[in-house]
Design a protein around this motif. Structure first.
Motif, PDB file in Angstrom:
ATOM      1  N   ARG A 169       8.037  19.788 -20.575  1.00 33.28           N
ATOM      2  CA  ARG A 169       8.947  19.612 -21.712  1.00 33.28           C
ATOM      3  C   ARG A 169       8.593  20.570 -22.845  1.00 33.28           C
ATOM      4  NH1 ARG A 169       8.113  14.104 -20.742  1.00 33.28           N
ATOM      5  NH2 ARG A 169       6.782  14.010 -22.578  1.00 33.28           N
TER       6      ARG A 169
ATOM      7  N   ASN B 130      11.004  23.465 -24.331  1.00 34.60           N
ATOM      8  CA  ASN B 130      11.356  23.511 -25.758  1.00 34.60           C
ATOM      9  C   ASN B 130      10.987  24.847 -26.381  1.00 34.60           C
ATOM     10  OD1 ASN B 130      12.465  20.970 -25.744  1.00 34.60           O
ATOM     11  ND2 ASN B 130      10.604  19.959 -26.461  1.00 34.60           N
TER      12      ASN B 130
ATOM     13  N   ASN C 164      13.581  27.482 -28.053  1.00 33.43           N
ATOM     14  CA  ASN C 164      13.359  27.922 -29.430  1.00 33.43           C
ATOM     15  C   ASN C 164      13.346  29.448 -29.504  1.00 33.43           C
ATOM     16  OD1 ASN C 164      12.388  28.482 -32.015  1.00 33.43           O
ATOM     17  ND2 ASN C 164      11.186  26.622 -32.080  1.00 33.43           N
TER      18      ASN C 164
ATOM     19  N   TYR D 154      21.612  25.154 -27.216  1.00 33.94           N
ATOM     20  CA  TYR D 154      21.530  23.731 -26.892  1.00 33.94           C
ATOM     21  C   TYR D 154      22.832  23.181 -26.325  1.00 33.94           C
ATOM     22  CZ  TYR D 154      17.272  24.188 -29.557  1.00 33.94           C
ATOM     23  OH  TYR D 154      16.037  24.589 -30.011  1.00 33.94           O
TER      24      TYR D 154
END
Length: 69
Positions: free
Chosen positions: A22, A26, A30, A67
């Motif tokens: 995870r 992420n 980013n 996203y």
């Protein structure tokens, strides 16, 4: 009567591996957000107007790109 066996393993190693996955995901998202934001920010106001983007919308566009919101 039915017998159900739960085969989910809650071992610390598997939980740590899932957490690391995870975190890596992420970080990758980013980086993609920052890259998209930087590319759009480098455009001039004229170039942004040509593609129909206002400078104040760059963050929203980058967020939606990464996203999928």
């Amino acid at each position: 009567m039915a017998f159900v066996q739960n085969s989910i393993d809650f071992s610390p190693i598997l939980r740590l591996r899932a957490f690391a996955t995870r975190v890596a995901s992420n970080w990758a998202m980013n980086r993609e957000y920052k890259r998209t934001y930087a590319q759009l920010s480098r455009l001039t106001n004229r170039e942004l107007a040509d593609i129909g983007v206002r400078r104040c919308d760059i963050a929203d566009i980058a967020r939606k790109h990464v996203y999928h919101l």
